[in-house]
Design a protein around this motif. Structure first.
Motif, PDB file in Angstrom:
ATOM      1  N   VAL A   1     -10.188  -8.191   4.044  1.00 10.95           N
ATOM      2  CA  VAL A   1     -10.761  -7.757   5.324  1.00 10.95           C
ATOM      3  C   VAL A   1     -10.345  -8.720   6.432  1.00 10.95           C
ATOM      4  O   VAL A   1      -9.953  -8.309   7.535  1.00 10.95           O
ATOM      5  CB  VAL A   1     -12.300  -7.668   5.240  1.00 10.95           C
ATOM      6  CG1 VAL A   1     -12.886  -7.348   6.613  1.00 10.95           C
ATOM      7  CG2 VAL A   1     -12.734  -6.617   4.240  1.00 10.95           C
ATOM      8  N   MET A   2     -10.427 -10.020   6.158  1.00 10.55           N
ATOM      9  CA  MET A   2     -10.042 -11.019   7.151  1.00 10.55           C
ATOM     10  C   MET A   2      -8.557 -10.913   7.486  1.00 10.55           C
ATOM     11  O   MET A   2      -8.161 -11.067   8.650  1.00 10.55           O
ATOM     12  CB  MET A   2     -10.373 -12.418   6.624  1.00 10.55           C
ATOM     13  CG  MET A   2     -10.033 -13.544   7.611  1.00 10.55           C
ATOM     14  SD  MET A   2     -10.884 -13.389   9.208  1.00 10.55           S
ATOM     15  CE  MET A   2     -12.584 -13.662   8.701  1.00 10.55           C
TER      16      MET A   2
ATOM     17  N   ARG B   1      -8.891   1.424  10.651  1.00 11.36           N
ATOM     18  CA  ARG B   1      -9.318   2.155   9.453  1.00 11.36           C
ATOM     19  C   ARG B   1      -9.311   1.229   8.238  1.00 11.36           C
ATOM     20  O   ARG B   1     -10.222   1.285   7.403  1.00 11.36           O
ATOM     21  CB  ARG B   1      -8.403   3.349   9.223  1.00 11.36           C
ATOM     22  CG  ARG B   1      -8.691   4.139   7.950  1.00 11.36           C
ATOM     23  CD  ARG B   1      -7.863   5.419   7.896  1.00 11.36           C
ATOM     24  NE  ARG B   1      -8.005   6.084   6.619  1.00 11.36           N
ATOM     25  CZ  ARG B   1      -7.169   5.887   5.584  1.00 11.36           C
ATOM     26  NH1 ARG B   1      -6.136   5.065   5.706  1.00 11.36           N
ATOM     27  NH2 ARG B   1      -7.360   6.529   4.439  1.00 11.36           N
ATOM     28  N   TYR B   2      -8.297   0.369   8.120  1.00  6.31           N
ATOM     29  CA  TYR B   2      -8.257  -0.615   7.038  1.00  6.31           C
ATOM     30  C   TYR B   2      -9.526  -1.467   7.052  1.00  6.31           C
ATOM     31  O   TYR B   2     -10.164  -1.681   6.007  1.00  6.31           O
ATOM     32  CB  TYR B   2      -7.033  -1.518   7.195  1.00  6.31           C
ATOM     33  CG  TYR B   2      -5.810  -1.071   6.413  1.00  6.31           C
ATOM     34  CD1 TYR B   2      -5.216  -1.901   5.477  1.00  6.31           C
ATOM     35  CD2 TYR B   2      -5.244   0.174   6.621  1.00  6.31           C
ATOM     36  CE1 TYR B   2      -4.090  -1.508   4.771  1.00  6.31           C
ATOM     37  CE2 TYR B   2      -4.114   0.588   5.927  1.00  6.31           C
ATOM     38  CZ  TYR B   2      -3.548  -0.260   5.001  1.00  6.31           C
ATOM     39  OH  TYR B   2      -2.433   0.134   4.300  1.00  6.31           O
TER      40      TYR B   2
ATOM     41  N   SER C   1      -9.980   2.933  -3.661  1.00  4.01           N
ATOM     42  CA  SER C   1     -10.017   2.652  -2.222  1.00  4.01           C
ATOM     43  C   SER C   1      -8.626   2.364  -1.695  1.00  4.01           C
ATOM     44  O   SER C   1      -8.256   2.805  -0.592  1.00  4.01           O
ATOM     45  CB  SER C   1     -10.951   1.473  -1.938  1.00  4.01           C
ATOM     46  OG  SER C   1     -12.283   1.772  -2.289  1.00  4.01           O
ATOM     47  N   PHE C   2      -7.820   1.628  -2.465  1.00  8.10           N
ATOM     48  CA  PHE C   2      -6.448   1.330  -2.038  1.00  8.10           C
ATOM     49  C   PHE C   2      -5.595   2.607  -2.010  1.00  8.10           C
ATOM     50  O   PHE C   2      -4.703   2.738  -1.172  1.00  8.10           O
ATOM     51  CB  PHE C   2      -5.832   0.288  -2.958  1.00  8.10           C
ATOM     52  CG  PHE C   2      -6.359  -1.112  -2.716  1.00  8.10           C
ATOM     53  CD1 PHE C   2      -7.290  -1.352  -1.722  1.00  8.10           C
ATOM     54  CD2 PHE C   2      -5.923  -2.177  -3.473  1.00  8.10           C
ATOM     55  CE1 PHE C   2      -7.788  -2.626  -1.491  1.00  8.10           C
ATOM     56  CE2 PHE C   2      -6.403  -3.458  -3.247  1.00  8.10           C
ATOM     57  CZ  PHE C   2      -7.345  -3.682  -2.256  1.00  8.10           C
ATOM     58  N   MET C   3      -5.852   3.528  -2.935  1.00  6.34           N
ATOM     59  CA  MET C   3      -5.134   4.807  -2.902  1.00  6.34           C
ATOM     60  C   MET C   3      -5.462   5.573  -1.618  1.00  6.34           C
ATOM     61  O   MET C   3      -4.588   6.188  -1.001  1.00  6.34           O
ATOM     62  CB  MET C   3      -5.511   5.652  -4.125  1.00  6.34           C
ATOM     63  CG  MET C   3      -4.948   5.122  -5.439  1.00  6.34           C
ATOM     64  SD  MET C   3      -5.427   6.169  -6.840  1.00  6.34           S
ATOM     65  CE  MET C   3      -4.772   5.192  -8.212  1.00  6.34           C
ATOM     66  N   LYS C   4      -6.725   5.541  -1.201  1.00  4.97           N
ATOM     67  CA  LYS C   4      -7.107   6.203   0.044  1.00  4.97           C
ATOM     68  C   LYS C   4      -6.432   5.542   1.240  1.00  4.97           C
ATOM     69  O   LYS C   4      -6.050   6.218   2.198  1.00  4.97           O
ATOM     70  CB  LYS C   4      -8.624   6.166   0.214  1.00  4.97           C
ATOM     71  CG  LYS C   4      -9.388   7.070  -0.746  1.00  4.97           C
ATOM     72  CD  LYS C   4     -10.879   6.985  -0.487  1.00  4.97           C
ATOM     73  CE  LYS C   4     -11.653   7.880  -1.453  1.00  4.97           C
ATOM     74  NZ  LYS C   4     -13.121   7.795  -1.213  1.00  4.97           N
ATOM     75  N   LEU C   5      -6.287   4.227   1.191  1.00  8.83           N
ATOM     76  CA  LEU C   5      -5.601   3.531   2.285  1.00  8.83           C
ATOM     77  C   LEU C   5      -4.136   3.960   2.360  1.00  8.83           C
ATOM     78  O   LEU C   5      -3.581   4.137   3.450  1.00  8.83           O
ATOM     79  CB  LEU C   5      -5.688   2.011   2.092  1.00  8.83           C
ATOM     80  CG  LEU C   5      -7.049   1.357   2.357  1.00  8.83           C
ATOM     81  CD1 LEU C   5      -7.005  -0.114   1.994  1.00  8.83           C
ATOM     82  CD2 LEU C   5      -7.449   1.524   3.816  1.00  8.83           C
TER      83      LEU C   5
END
Length: 535
Positions: free
Chosen positions: A287-288, A330-331, A355-359
């Motif tokens: 996130v950072m 969005r990320y 979640s990474f697949m959605k990204l």
């Protein structure tokens, strides 16, 4: 003899040793020197910022026989008794476990007796927000009018939970989070005194991991020194000990997801798990990194905002160029939600992988952010196409399905058109082209700022060469630009940031800006290609 933890051994003993709270310590030193000592104080702030340390120093200072410039001498019998925790004049109470009416009644009974030696009886109540409502009510009168020899020091991490009737009876001091540089300097001081060999890079990472808490950072240094007591602690050692991940992993992950290379992304996650890294910390650090990419794409000067080496900063900017502002936001939103979900998840790996697949595939996200990310992805694909390449089917269909909001894509021009400009207007145009995204991001009208960034607007000279025109292909954005405050806002930002007074207009256009070449008269001879000339 038993080992004493570093954070206890290096607890500050005077106001001058408190780091990162200069305004607060200066205030208390002045109170001690002038004798203007209050009867009730409230210390607010996150953990490890010095609340308890300042409370204990204040307790010694008000009872010290020979104070030095507002600091306790720490040598007189009174200071020594308080340091050894044998003084009857200083009482510490943890409100987390002593939060009832009876505990407050005991305090009310004890303060009736003056101190046997010394000037003041000091009551330090930690985590005071944990007191029950009945206890707060019982405490009100005593807190408002205690005996002249009694001082109450209340400490809390959640001042919002304290009744306003208590807040109004105290002098409030807010302890701010300590900066990374300040913590790193203190850690260097401690490591040198304790003969702990540690590199500056590792020390800075430990300070950053403390997240504004001096106590947490010192504890992490203690942990690292115990693991690597026989040799120098390097940056990689600190990552391994603290279960963190190098920023290079996040860079590789961003590049894989931007290319929809899910296999590589999942392999990186697998490597992180195999190395025994803490998954919650991994997502928090990601996130950072996404936040840093967003800053790199919207802010010109990152000094003081992003803590990275020059090499990592260069790579960060390269990563930021792979994604639009909409995609980066969005990320951050999705990764923040993921971080919250991991607290209660039993299958953390599966949750992270999905979640990474959605990204990687915004088309799987039906939210407005997902749609905007998909449009940004299509626009980026179109910009990267060579001239004359037919539109991909997905891009053509996306454009066809968004006719209500975005004008149709123009046909690619085959022959570029040349437009000559006066030197001053040409320089203004080049400046605005270079800084346009920063200007859009600085707009204080959130809806307009987001629309200009999302729709890939740009500037071109007016037809009469007297100013600049803001070109957009979105009817919604064109409508926002027509609002009364929009153009003056953009003109103000340009004047403040670049000291140029430029008149702006706006137009909804289907023209292909890439097919227009703007030059000055003197640069005309340098163009060696077939062009149409427009005066």
């Amino acid at each position: 003899m038993s080992y004493t933890a570093l954070y206890r051994r290096w607890r500050s003993r005077t106001f001058d040793e408190i780091k990162g709270q200069d305004a607060i310590t200066a205030s208390f030193k002045n109170q001690i020197m002038t004798g203007r000592i209050g009867h009730a104080y409230l210390f607010c702030g996150t953990r490890g910022t010095g609340k308890t340390s300042v409370a204990k120093i204040l307790a010694r200072a008000v009872n010290c026989e020979h104070p030095i410039d507002g600091n306790p001498c720490n040598e007189c019998p009174s200071c020594q008794a308080i340091l050894s925790e044998s003084s009857m004049n200083v009482v510490e109470m943890d409100a987390a476990s002593n939060n009832g009416v009876d505990d407050i009644r005991q305090i009310r009974d004890k303060i009736q007796y003056p101190p046997v030696d010394g000037k003041y009886k000091v009551y330090i109540i930690d985590e005071v927000h944990m007191l029950s409502q009945s206890a707060f009510n019982a405490f009100l009168k005593t807190l408002e009018e205690p005996p002249s020899y009694v001082i109450f020091i209340l400490a809390t991490t959640e001042p919002n939970k304290i009744p306003i009737t208590i807040l109004s009876r105290c002098q409030r001091y807010d302890f701010k989070r300590i900066t990374t540089d300040t913590i790193a300097a203190r850690l260097r001081e401690i490591s040198d005194a304790e003969n702990i060999q540690v590199s500056d890079e590792a020390l800075h990472y430990i300070a950053r991991s403390g997240d504004g808490s001096m106590r947490d950072a010192v504890s992490l240094l203690d942990q690292c020194s115990a693991f690597q007591f026989d040799r120098r602690i390097e940056y990689e050692d600190a990552l391994s000990i603290l279960g963190a991940v190098d920023t290079a992993v996040f860079s590789d992950l961003v590049r894989a997801l931007s290319k929809k290379d899910v296999k590589t992304g999942l392999q990186l996650v697998a490597e992180v798990i195999d190395q025994g890294r803490e998954l919650s910390q991994f997502v928090s650090d990601f996130v950072m990194y996404a936040r840093n990419m967003l800053l790199a794409s919207t802010v010109d000067d990152l000094s003081g905002l992003v803590d990275m080496s020059s090499e990592n900063l260069k790579r960060l900017k390269e990563d930021a160029s792979l994604l639009s502002t909409v995609e980066l936001m969005r990320y951050i939103r999705m990764l923040s939600d993921l971080s919250n979900q991991l607290r209660y998840a039993t299958q953390k790996r599966i949750l992270i992988e999905t979640s990474f697949m959605k990204l990687a595939y915004p088309e799987t996200d039906a939210s407005a952010e997902g749609m905007n990310a998909r449009l940004a992805e299509i626009q980026r694909t179109l910009r990267n196409l060579p001239a004359g390449t037919p539109l991909p089917a997905t891009a053509a269909s996306a454009n066809a399905g968004d006719q209500n909001n975005v004008a149709p894509q123009p046909a690619l021009a085959s022959t570029p058109k040349k437009v000559t400009l006066p030197r001053a207007q040409y320089e203004d145009l080049q400046l605005l082209k270079k800084e346009w995204r920063s200007i859009c991001a600085a707009i204080t009208i959130p809806v307009l700022s987001a629309a200009l960034l999302r729709d890939e607007s740009y500037v071109r000279p007016d037809r009469d060469r007297s100013g600049m025109t803001i070109v957009t292909r979105s009817r919604a954005t064109a409508h926002l630009l027509e609002q009364e405050a929009s153009i003056p806002e953009i003109r103000r930002i340009v004047a403040e940031k670049y000291h140029k007074d430029i008149r702006f207009s706006t137009v909804l256009s289907e023209e292909n800006e890439a097919a227009t070449v703007y030059v000055t008269d003197e640069d005309l001879s340098k163009i060696h290609m077939q062009v149409e000339t427009e005066g």
